[in-house]
Write an enzyme that holds these catalytic residues in place. Structure first.
Site, short mmCIF file in Angstrom:
data_model
loop_
_atom_site.label_atom_id
_atom_site.label_comp_id
_atom_site.label_asym_id
_atom_site.label_seq_id
_atom_site.Cartn_x
_atom_site.Cartn_y
_atom_site.Cartn_z
N LEU A 20 -12.19 3.61 -3.42
CA LEU A 20 -12.52 2.82 -2.24
C LEU A 20 -11.40 1.86 -1.85
O LEU A 20 -11.08 1.73 -0.67
CB LEU A 20 -13.82 2.04 -2.50
N GLY A 21 -10.81 1.18 -2.83
CA GLY A 21 -9.76 0.22 -2.52
C GLY A 21 -8.58 0.85 -1.81
O GLY A 21 -8.07 0.32 -0.81
N ASP A 22 -8.17 2.01 -2.28
CA ASP A 22 -7.06 2.72 -1.65
C ASP A 22 -7.43 3.19 -0.25
O ASP A 22 -6.63 3.07 0.69
CB ASP A 22 -6.67 3.93 -2.51
N SER A 23 -8.62 3.75 -0.12
CA SER A 23 -9.02 4.35 1.16
C SER A 23 -9.21 3.29 2.24
O SER A 23 -8.79 3.48 3.39
CB SER A 23 -10.30 5.16 0.98
N ALA A 33 -5.88 2.10 3.36
CA ALA A 33 -5.25 3.07 4.25
C ALA A 33 -5.75 2.90 5.68
O ALA A 33 -4.98 3.00 6.64
CB ALA A 33 -5.52 4.49 3.76
#
Length: 410
Positions: free
Chosen positions: A179-182, A185
């Protein structure tokens, strides 16, 4: 020579980002997911990987031969080139590409890495004042934690979402996806498009966008900060319930399947009670507003589950649909792939993958009515477009490419 305003040129294109040139220098999830989203909508995305092994995502999760199936999604529509950024010759290639008119650079290295290579924003804007650099990192480009190693999981922890995820009598848990990466982004794309708009409308210079993983997650925490500031209230883990809003929960059905019901609107609650055949609670003034229902949330959840336990999941959904009550089953990927609504809205689509054949992949989000996105090809082999890009975009000759290949730079 730098190109004229991209915004004006792209109006005649069939895709909304046609004419935008993106250089993706990141790896794994946050940076490359941002690049994927831009590529889906027509941006020309050039992905740079290390010649020796490429992006580690090529080997993450389930594999087809020597390539991750995830790779075919994350790098679709991108031109993949292999350049060693640690070498001066590789760094010079990046400068040539930027000089020739790159609009957006995406990088998610540890802060200071690009500067060490002579490829920081201040370096690159000297050769292309219009360039926009999107910088994704764990903690941001400044502050006391700047140099700490960051990862999506740590951003989720520091940003607060893991504190709230799970049941109160058990340790905090992860959401189930990166979730953090997405989310980072998504902010990276939003920031880049705002910067493109500002640059082209004002005929001005570029800028850099600073996206921190922990801040992206922190931004999702709704009213947590003012509630703590005003009342000293710390929101805790509440499992499947929605804190302060009722009824909204997950309920067990007769066939041991679960149904999610969201009846937290005043009118929806009345319709739910009609569906349950409970006229008494429908007309009870204690439950006419959310404040009243929250005080009796456990009681209402029990009433609802007493009803769902008498129905199969299919039966419960049919009745709640009849009364226009928001409800749904909890889908696995198997459910999604076979669901007629997912299929009708092209959220399950197919691409051709060399050596594999047709592969089902997620469709494009969001859906634009006049200029929808498009999947042209799946993630390519390492260095598949290196010579094409270096010759056409950086002006290198066959002789120069061969020499760089012999040196292991490309």
């Amino acid at each position: 020579m730098l190109k004229e305003s991209t915004l004006v040129k792209s109006k005649s294109g069939t895709l909304p980002l046609e004419g935008i040139k993106v250089l993706e220098l990141g790896s794994l999830i946050a940076g490359p997911f941002a690049g994927r989203l831009m590529a889906d909508f027509g941006a020309e995305v050039i992905k740079v990987e290390a010649p020796s092994k490429g992006d580690p995502l090529r080997n993450w999760r389930l594999m087809h031969g020597d390539t991750s199936l995830w790779w075919y999604i994350q790098s679709r529509n991108k031109k993949c080139i292999a350049v060693d950024l640690t070498q001066s010759e590789g760094q010079e290639i990046i400068r040539k590409l930027v000089e020739e008119g790159i609009d957006i650079i995406i990088e998610n290295f540890k802060p200071g890495t690009m500067e060490k290579w002579g490829l920081g924003y201040e370096d690159l804007k000297k050769i292309n004042p219009k360039v926009i650099m999107v910088r994704v990192s764990g903690y941001g480009q400044d502050g006391p934690y700047r140099d700490k190693p960051g990862f999506g999981s740590i951003g989720e922890a520091i940003g607060g979402i893991r504190y709230l995820t799970g049941y109160p009598d058990r340790p905090p848990t992860r959401v189930g996806v990166s979730l953090g990466d997405s989310v980072s982004a998504l902010y990276a794309v939003i920031g880049a498009l705002m910067a493109i708009y500002h640059r082209d409308i004002n005929d001005g210079e570029g800028q850099f966008i600073d996206v921190a993983l922990y801040e992206s997650i922190f931004s999702l925490l709704e009213s947590a900060v003012p509630e703590y500031d005003k009342f000293g209230f710390v929101r805790e883990r509440t499992g499947s319930t929605l804190p302060g809003i009722a009824p909204s929960n997950t309920y067990l059905c007769k066939d041991n399947k679960y149904i999610v019901i969201g009846a937290n609107g005043d009118g929806i609650f009345k319709r739910l009670m009609q569906a349950l055949g409970n006229q008494e609670l429908k007309d009870d003034v204690r439950f006419s507003t959310n404040d009243g229902r929250v005080k009796h949330a456990e009681f209402l959840d029990q009433v609802i589950e007493d009803w769902t336990k008498q129905k199969s999941l299919k039966e419960a959904l049919a009745i709640l649909d009849q009364y226009n009550v928001p409800a749904g089953s909890i889908y696995s990927v198997e459910d999604m792939v076979n669901d007629p609504h997912f299929i009708a809205r092209q959220m399950i689509t197919e691409v051709n993958v060399e050596g594999l054949g047709k592969l089902k992949v997620p469709g494009i989000v969001p859906k634009l009515s006049a200029t929808p996105g498009k999947i042209n090809w799946s993630g390519s082999k390492l260095g598949a477009h290196t010579e094409e890009v270096l010759k056409e975009k950086a002006g290198l000759s066959d002789e120069q490419c061969n020499k760089l290949k012999q040196l292991g730079i490309i």
